[in-house]
Design a protein around this motif. Structure first.
Motif, PDB file in Angstrom:
ATOM      1  N   GLU A 258       0.819  -1.229   0.000  1.00 50.45           N
ATOM      2  CA  GLU A 258       0.000   0.000   0.000  1.00 50.45           C
ATOM      3  C   GLU A 258       0.848   1.273   0.000  1.00 50.45           C
ATOM      4  O   GLU A 258       0.366   2.352  -0.345  1.00 50.45           O
ATOM      5  CB  GLU A 258      -1.006   0.023   1.172  1.00 50.45           C
ATOM      6  CG  GLU A 258      -0.402   0.079   2.569  1.00 50.45           C
ATOM      7  CD  GLU A 258      -0.174  -1.323   3.154  1.00 50.45           C
ATOM      8  OE1 GLU A 258      -0.013  -1.420   4.376  1.00 50.45           O
ATOM      9  OE2 GLU A 258      -0.176  -2.305   2.376  1.00 50.45           O
ATOM     10  N   GLU A 259       2.147   1.138   0.363  1.00 42.66           N
ATOM     11  CA  GLU A 259       3.020   2.327   0.357  1.00 42.66           C
ATOM     12  C   GLU A 259       3.647   2.559  -1.024  1.00 42.66           C
ATOM     13  O   GLU A 259       4.141   3.643  -1.307  1.00 42.66           O
ATOM     14  CB  GLU A 259       4.174   2.143   1.351  1.00 42.66           C
ATOM     15  CG  GLU A 259       3.763   2.049   2.803  1.00 42.66           C
ATOM     16  CD  GLU A 259       4.935   1.620   3.670  1.00 42.66           C
ATOM     17  OE1 GLU A 259       5.294   2.396   4.568  1.00 42.66           O
ATOM     18  OE2 GLU A 259       5.495   0.538   3.439  1.00 42.66           O
ATOM     19  N   GLN A 260       3.633   1.524  -1.848  1.00 40.13           N
ATOM     20  CA  GLN A 260       4.399   1.598  -3.101  1.00 40.13           C
ATOM     21  C   GLN A 260       3.967   2.726  -4.051  1.00 40.13           C
ATOM     22  O   GLN A 260       4.826   3.397  -4.615  1.00 40.13           O
ATOM     23  CB  GLN A 260       4.416   0.231  -3.796  1.00 40.13           C
ATOM     24  CG  GLN A 260       5.278  -0.763  -3.020  1.00 40.13           C
ATOM     25  CD  GLN A 260       5.438  -2.102  -3.696  1.00 40.13           C
ATOM     26  OE1 GLN A 260       4.839  -2.361  -4.737  1.00 40.13           O
ATOM     27  NE2 GLN A 260       6.242  -2.971  -3.103  1.00 40.13           N
ATOM     28  N   PRO A 261       2.656   2.979  -4.220  1.00 43.95           N
ATOM     29  CA  PRO A 261       2.287   4.081  -5.123  1.00 43.95           C
ATOM     30  C   PRO A 261       2.887   5.425  -4.686  1.00 43.95           C
ATOM     31  O   PRO A 261       3.374   6.201  -5.514  1.00 43.95           O
ATOM     32  CB  PRO A 261       0.758   4.109  -5.039  1.00 43.95           C
ATOM     33  CG  PRO A 261       0.372   2.721  -4.638  1.00 43.95           C
ATOM     34  CD  PRO A 261       1.474   2.230  -3.754  1.00 43.95           C
ATOM     35  N   GLN A 262       2.895   5.675  -3.376  1.00 42.53           N
ATOM     36  CA  GLN A 262       3.452   6.941  -2.892  1.00 42.53           C
ATOM     37  C   GLN A 262       4.961   7.002  -3.128  1.00 42.53           C
ATOM     38  O   GLN A 262       5.509   8.029  -3.528  1.00 42.53           O
ATOM     39  CB  GLN A 262       3.162   7.111  -1.389  1.00 42.53           C
ATOM     40  CG  GLN A 262       3.539   8.495  -0.887  1.00 42.53           C
ATOM     41  CD  GLN A 262       3.841   8.533   0.612  1.00 42.53           C
ATOM     42  OE1 GLN A 262       3.455   7.635   1.362  1.00 42.53           O
ATOM     43  NE2 GLN A 262       4.541   9.567   1.047  1.00 42.53           N
ATOM     44  N   ILE A 263       5.652   5.869  -2.905  1.00 40.45           N
ATOM     45  CA  ILE A 263       7.107   5.821  -3.118  1.00 40.45           C
ATOM     46  C   ILE A 263       7.432   6.014  -4.605  1.00 40.45           C
ATOM     47  O   ILE A 263       8.349   6.744  -4.967  1.00 40.45           O
ATOM     48  CB  ILE A 263       7.695   4.480  -2.580  1.00 40.45           C
ATOM     49  CG1 ILE A 263       7.550   4.420  -1.046  1.00 40.45           C
ATOM     50  CG2 ILE A 263       9.151   4.301  -3.001  1.00 40.45           C
ATOM     51  CD1 ILE A 263       8.264   5.547  -0.277  1.00 40.45           C
ATOM     52  N   ARG A 264       6.610   5.378  -5.462  1.00 41.59           N
ATOM     53  CA  ARG A 264       6.816   5.570  -6.911  1.00 41.59           C
ATOM     54  C   ARG A 264       6.662   7.040  -7.287  1.00 41.59           C
ATOM     55  O   ARG A 264       7.444   7.578  -8.072  1.00 41.59           O
ATOM     56  CB  ARG A 264       5.813   4.720  -7.700  1.00 41.59           C
ATOM     57  CG  ARG A 264       6.332   3.313  -7.983  1.00 41.59           C
ATOM     58  CD  ARG A 264       5.533   2.640  -9.073  1.00 41.59           C
ATOM     59  NE  ARG A 264       4.224   2.243  -8.563  1.00 41.59           N
ATOM     60  CZ  ARG A 264       3.986   1.100  -7.927  1.00 41.59           C
ATOM     61  NH1 ARG A 264       4.970   0.232  -7.767  1.00 41.59           N
ATOM     62  NH2 ARG A 264       2.796   0.815  -7.474  1.00 41.59           N
ATOM     63  N   ALA A 265       5.676   7.705  -6.686  1.00 42.24           N
ATOM     64  CA  ALA A 265       5.467   9.128  -6.970  1.00 42.24           C
ATOM     65  C   ALA A 265       6.663   9.955  -6.504  1.00 42.24           C
ATOM     66  O   ALA A 265       7.108  10.882  -7.196  1.00 42.24           O
ATOM     67  CB  ALA A 265       4.190   9.614  -6.283  1.00 42.24           C
TER      68      ALA A 265
ATOM     69  N   LEU B  68       6.432   6.734 -16.574  1.00 39.72           N
ATOM     70  CA  LEU B  68       6.523   5.262 -16.506  1.00 39.72           C
ATOM     71  C   LEU B  68       6.733   4.801 -15.056  1.00 39.72           C
ATOM     72  O   LEU B  68       6.165   3.795 -14.633  1.00 39.72           O
ATOM     73  CB  LEU B  68       7.666   4.753 -17.397  1.00 39.72           C
ATOM     74  CG  LEU B  68       7.458   4.881 -18.912  1.00 39.72           C
ATOM     75  CD1 LEU B  68       8.707   4.436 -19.661  1.00 39.72           C
ATOM     76  CD2 LEU B  68       6.244   4.075 -19.382  1.00 39.72           C
ATOM     77  N   ILE B  69       7.543   5.554 -14.297  1.00 40.15           N
ATOM     78  CA  ILE B  69       7.784   5.178 -12.890  1.00 40.15           C
ATOM     79  C   ILE B  69       6.474   5.326 -12.110  1.00 40.15           C
ATOM     80  O   ILE B  69       6.071   4.425 -11.376  1.00 40.15           O
ATOM     81  CB  ILE B  69       8.893   6.061 -12.264  1.00 40.15           C
ATOM     82  CG1 ILE B  69      10.245   5.819 -12.957  1.00 40.15           C
ATOM     83  CG2 ILE B  69       9.024   5.772 -10.756  1.00 40.15           C
ATOM     84  CD1 ILE B  69      11.358   6.786 -12.555  1.00 40.15           C
ATOM     85  N   ARG B  70       5.795   6.455 -12.310  1.00 43.85           N
ATOM     86  CA  ARG B  70       4.558   6.731 -11.574  1.00 43.85           C
ATOM     87  C   ARG B  70       3.493   5.679 -11.870  1.00 43.85           C
ATOM     88  O   ARG B  70       2.753   5.252 -11.001  1.00 43.85           O
ATOM     89  CB  ARG B  70       4.046   8.123 -11.970  1.00 43.85           C
ATOM     90  CG  ARG B  70       3.284   8.808 -10.858  1.00 43.85           C
ATOM     91  CD  ARG B  70       2.916  10.247 -11.193  1.00 43.85           C
ATOM     92  NE  ARG B  70       3.959  11.200 -10.821  1.00 43.85           N
ATOM     93  CZ  ARG B  70       4.690  11.891 -11.699  1.00 43.85           C
ATOM     94  NH1 ARG B  70       4.497  11.741 -12.991  1.00 43.85           N
ATOM     95  NH2 ARG B  70       5.614  12.714 -11.286  1.00 43.85           N
ATOM     96  N   GLU B  71       3.434   5.248 -13.143  1.00 43.39           N
ATOM     97  CA  GLU B  71       2.378   4.310 -13.559  1.00 43.39           C
ATOM     98  C   GLU B  71       2.789   2.844 -13.402  1.00 43.39           C
ATOM     99  O   GLU B  71       2.129   1.961 -13.943  1.00 43.39           O
ATOM    100  CB  GLU B  71       1.989   4.601 -15.013  1.00 43.39           C
ATOM    101  CG  GLU B  71       1.305   5.953 -15.190  1.00 43.39           C
ATOM    102  CD  GLU B  71       1.336   6.437 -16.633  1.00 43.39           C
ATOM    103  OE1 GLU B  71       1.638   5.606 -17.536  1.00 43.39           O
ATOM    104  OE2 GLU B  71       1.071   7.633 -16.871  1.00 43.39           O
ATOM    105  N   ASP B  72       3.905   2.601 -12.698  1.00 44.06           N
ATOM    106  CA  ASP B  72       4.363   1.231 -12.461  1.00 44.06           C
ATOM    107  C   ASP B  72       4.640   0.486 -13.766  1.00 44.06           C
ATOM    108  O   ASP B  72       4.286  -0.667 -13.939  1.00 44.06           O
ATOM    109  CB  ASP B  72       3.318   0.472 -11.605  1.00 44.06           C
ATOM    110  CG  ASP B  72       3.905  -0.821 -11.027  1.00 44.06           C
ATOM    111  OD1 ASP B  72       5.148  -0.991 -11.099  1.00 44.06           O
ATOM    112  OD2 ASP B  72       3.143  -1.664 -10.525  1.00 44.06           O
ATOM    113  N   LYS B  73       5.296   1.184 -14.705  1.00 48.94           N
ATOM    114  CA  LYS B  73       5.659   0.543 -15.984  1.00 48.94           C
ATOM    115  C   LYS B  73       7.178   0.584 -16.156  1.00 48.94           C
ATOM    116  O   LYS B  73       7.686   0.925 -17.224  1.00 48.94           O
ATOM    117  CB  LYS B  73       4.972   1.277 -17.140  1.00 48.94           C
ATOM    118  CG  LYS B  73       3.448   1.135 -17.118  1.00 48.94           C
ATOM    119  CD  LYS B  73       2.811   1.900 -18.261  1.00 48.94           C
ATOM    120  CE  LYS B  73       1.301   1.728 -18.241  1.00 48.94           C
ATOM    121  NZ  LYS B  73       0.643   2.717 -19.121  1.00 48.94           N
ATOM    122  N   VAL B  74       7.881   0.241 -15.069  1.00 47.24           N
ATOM    123  CA  VAL B  74       9.349   0.309 -15.086  1.00 47.24           C
ATOM    124  C   VAL B  74       9.925  -0.576 -16.193  1.00 47.24           C
ATOM    125  O   VAL B  74      10.956  -0.257 -16.794  1.00 47.24           O
ATOM    126  CB  VAL B  74       9.919  -0.066 -13.691  1.00 47.24           C
ATOM    127  CG1 VAL B  74      11.426  -0.230 -13.738  1.00 47.24           C
ATOM    128  CG2 VAL B  74       9.543   1.004 -12.669  1.00 47.24           C
TER     129      VAL B  74
END
Length: 352
Positions: free
Chosen positions: A250-257, A295-301
Motif C-alpha cells: 500500500e506504500e508503493q504508489p506513494q514511493i513511486r510518486a 513510466l515510474i509513476r504508472e508502475d511501468k518500469v
C-alpha cells in the motif's frame, strides 16, 4: 614476533597499484591487481600471524567489538602510506581480513574519463542521483569524483554519511561534514534525520540499505537537497524496482510518486578488464525526463529500458549494451569480456 610487518605489506600493495589485500589463514597474502587475485611472494600465514598483524592496527575498543561480533568494519589512515577500508571477519575460527585501498588524491571526472552528462547532472539544485553496481565496481570512486567536481566549482555544505568514511575531501570551495556510522552517528537513518537541521546543500549516503534510509533520502531529495546514494543493483531500471520493493504494497504508489518527482539519474556501472591492463568503467545511464517519470509513476518500469535505447539525443542516456559496443569499437575490451559482463548478452551480437 609475527613473520610479517603489516604496514610494509600495505605499503607494497599501494606501490603495486593493487585495489585490495586479503589475509586468510592457510594462504599467502593475496592482492587484487586489475580485478584479478594474485598471491604475494611470502610464506603461508597462520591465524596467529594474521591476528597479530590485525590487532596491531586497532584500538582496544575495536578489538572488543570484533571479539563480540566476529565482524569489524573501519577506516585506517597510515601516514605516508595511504588510507584503507578494512574488514575483519572469522573463517573456520581464525581471524581474516580484507583491506581496500582508498586513494588519498581524489580523481576528477576527467581523470576517470567519465561521460560528459555527469558534469551537468551534478549542477542540479535538488534531486536524487544513484550510483549502483556490485561490490568493487568503482561506485565510491565515481561518487568521490562527482563530489570533488562540486567542491572545485561551487560553494556548498556537503554532508557525507558512510560506514566507514572512505574518501576524505579537503575543503576547496565547499565545506564538508564527514560522518562515520558508529564513530560520529548511530546509524544512517539517525544521521539523515538530523542532517536536515545541519543546513546541507548536498547529502551523500554511503549505502541505501534499509527502508528508513531510503525514505529519508527520498524526502531530502524532494525537499530541496541534492542527494547522492549507492545501491548494489546491476541495471538502472532494476534499481527503481529494488527501491520500490523495500516498501509494503500500500506504500508503493506513494514511493513511486516520490521517485518519479525526485530522481535525477541512475548510473549502474561495472569495472571491466581493459586490453593491455587496467580497468574501464562501463556505465548504464538513466536520466529522468517526463516520459520516464510517467513510466515510474504508472508502475511501468519494464518499459524504461526501451526508452533508454531510443538514444535520447543530448540527454546522455545509454544502455549498458551501448557502452560495451563503444568500448569494443575503441578496442578497449575483448568480445569475451563484453559477453561475460553483459546484462543482456543476447543483445550484443546484434549491435556489434
Amino acid at each position: 614476533m609475527a613473520a610479517f610487518d603489516i604496514k610494509k605489506l600495505l605499503q607494497s600493495v599501494v606501490t603495486y597499484g593493487a585495489s585490495d589485500l586479503h589475509l586468510v589463514s592457510r594462504s599467502e597474502p593475496q592482492i587484487r591487481l586489475s580485478g584479478t587475485l594474485k598471491p604475494v611472494n611470502l610464506p603461508i600465514m597462520t591465524g596467529e600471524d594474521i591476528e597479530e598483524m590485525c590487532y596491531s592496527l586497532i584500538t582496544e575498543k575495536q578489538k572488543q567489538q570484533f571479539e563480540e561480533d566476529n565482524e569489524l568494519d573501519y577506516a585506517l589512515l597510515l601516514p605516508g602510506i595511504g588510507r584503507f577500508r578494512a574488514n575483519y571477519y572469522r573463517t573456520l575460527g581464525d581471524i581474516a581480513a580484507a583491506f581496500r585501498i582508498i586513494p588519498i588524491d581524489i580523481p576528477s571526472l576527467d581523470d576517470l574519463g567519465s561521460p560528459l552528462v555527469y558534469k551537468s547532472m551534478i549542477k542540479r539544485e535538488k534531486g536524487l542521483i544513484l550510483v549502483t553496481g556490485p561490490t568493487g565496481s568503482g561506485k565510491s570512486t565515481t561518487l568521490a569524483a562527482m563530489i570533488n567536481e562540486i567542491n572545485i566549482t561551487e560553494h556548498k555544505h556537503i554532508i557525507t554519511v558512510e560506514d566507514p568514511v572512505e574518501f576524505i575531501h579537503q575543503n576547496k570551495k565547499s565545506v564538508f561534514s564527514h560522518r562515520g556510522v558508529g564513530d560520529d552517528t548511530k546509524s544512517f537513518a539517525a544521521a539523515l534525520k538530523f542532517a536536515m537541521r545541519q543546513d546541507p546543500d548536498i547529502i551523500l549516503i554511503g549505502e541505501m540499505r534499509d527502508r528508513e534510509t531510503i525514505e529519508s533520502g527520498l524526502t531530502a531529495a524532494e525537499t530541496g537537497h541534492l542527494v547522492f546514494g549507492t545501491l548494489h543493483t546491476s541495471s538502472a531500471p532494476g534499481t527503481i524496482n529494488r527501491i520500490v520493493d523495500v516498501f509494503s504494497g500500500e506504500e508503493q504508489p506513494q514511493i513511486r510518486a516520490m521517485i518519479a518527482s525526485s530522481l535525477v539519474a541512475v548510473i549502474s556501472q561495472a569495472l571491466l578488464p581493459k586490453i593491455g591492463g587496467g580497468r574501464v568503467a562501463a556505465a548504464e545511464i538513466l536520466v529522468t525526463n517526463n516520459a520516464i517519470s510517467n513510466l515510474i509513476r504508472e508502475d511501468k518500469v519494464h518499459q524504461i529500458y526501451s526508452q533508454m535505447q531510443l538514444g535520447q539525443g543530448d540527454s546522455g542516456m545509454q544502455t549498458q549494451t551501448q557502452a560495451l559496443v563503444k568500448f569494443l569499437k575503441e578496442k578497449k575490451i575483448t568480445r569475451d569480456i563484453a559477453l561475460q559482463y553483459a546484462n543482456k548478452p543476447a543483445e550484443l551480437p546484434k549491435n556489434i
